[in-house]
Enzyme design. Sequence first.
Site, PDB file in Angstrom:
ATOM      1  N   LYS A 117      -6.983   2.211   2.716  1.00 38.60           N
ATOM      2  CA  LYS A 117      -5.761   2.371   3.512  1.00 38.60           C
ATOM      3  C   LYS A 117      -5.945   3.273   4.726  1.00 38.60           C
ATOM      4  CE  LYS A 117      -3.243   2.187  -0.876  1.00 38.60           C
ATOM      5  NZ  LYS A 117      -2.284   2.890  -1.746  1.00 38.60           N
TER       6      LYS A 117
ATOM      7  N   ALA B 103       0.860  -1.184   0.000  1.00 44.23           N
ATOM      8  CA  ALA B 103       0.000   0.000   0.000  1.00 44.23           C
ATOM      9  C   ALA B 103       0.896   1.233   0.000  1.00 44.23           C
ATOM     10  CB  ALA B 103      -0.905  -0.002   1.230  1.00 44.23           C
ATOM     11  N   THR B 104       0.408   2.272  -0.638  1.00 47.09           N
ATOM     12  CA  THR B 104       1.267   3.455  -0.752  1.00 47.09           C
ATOM     13  C   THR B 104       0.614   4.694  -0.150  1.00 47.09           C
ATOM     14  OG1 THR B 104       0.507   3.664  -3.037  1.00 47.09           O
ATOM     15  CG2 THR B 104       2.614   2.599  -2.689  1.00 47.09           C
ATOM     16  N   THR B 105       0.575   5.778  -0.843  1.00 48.34           N
ATOM     17  CA  THR B 105       0.577   7.129  -0.300  1.00 48.34           C
ATOM     18  C   THR B 105      -0.594   7.515   0.609  1.00 48.34           C
ATOM     19  OG1 THR B 105       1.657   7.663  -2.387  1.00 48.34           O
ATOM     20  CG2 THR B 105       1.068   9.496  -0.975  1.00 48.34           C
TER      21      THR B 105
ATOM     22  N   ALA C 150       3.270   3.839  -8.268  1.00 45.29           N
ATOM     23  CA  ALA C 150       2.641   3.000  -7.248  1.00 45.29           C
ATOM     24  C   ALA C 150       1.458   3.697  -6.572  1.00 45.29           C
ATOM     25  CB  ALA C 150       3.668   2.598  -6.201  1.00 45.29           C
TER      26      ALA C 150
END
EC number: 3.4.25.1
Length: 273
Positions: free
Chosen positions: A77, A44-46, A220
């Site tokens: 997220k 998982a990213t930002t 991403a």
Amino acid sequence: MLPEGTRLTGSSSFADYLAATAPELMPGAASRASGAHGDLAPHATTIVSATFDGGVIMAGDRRATMGNVIAQRDIEKVFPADEYSCIGIAGSAGLAIEMVRLFQVELEHYEKIEGTVLSADGKANRLAALIRGNLGLAMQGLAVVPLFASFDLETQQGRIFSYDVTGGRYEEHSGFHTVGSGSLFARGSLKKLYNRGMTEGDCVTAAIQALYDAADDDSATGGPDLTRRIFPVVAVVTADGYRRLADDEVGAIADDVIGGRLARPDGPSAPLS
């Protein structure tokens, strides 16, 4: 009367209780046993967060990646930690979600055992301990680096805490912070857009602007998906508690932001004038 063994001597921590009585249920236990490596796990990213007068907001993009592959387009997220706080995840997605669930139970367990709610600093410290317990897996590439935001009931203001993989806890006093692979670009965007006098609506718009900028430069990070109508998860925490903005509301802001980029780089509804 609580069942025998429900509370460990000198501790009201559910994580301590679980580690002592059923360590196989701790986050990442299966990964430790199998020797899993981070390259095989979706990431998982930002995540971005910003404070305003009366609260704090947090927003996260919806993309999870596995190497150069998009593993999921609509992952969530950002989660409530309790009534007055939220947590955003970056890093190994599955392990991070397990940690969030344990953290939620940890805070609820403390409240029931002690009869009071943990302070904002206490919540941040409990999360740091959970991250520190994952250090072995972090060294294998299965790192979890969350962002934590809370409305402090004592000071009546929003607070943001960031972490490193060793469990180091840092309070962010700039008013905003970002984590994840696109955090560099998102933070650069917020530096231009953020100011201390922003309203809740201004903060939400700036956060979506920042995620849009991050997605523009980081593969991403997933930007607002106008075709599938998949938009960032945006949470607001105030004295009234945690609430998640409806997708329609976030979508309307995203439409405005993206449409306005043709006219000016910060969009027509940006907080800058």
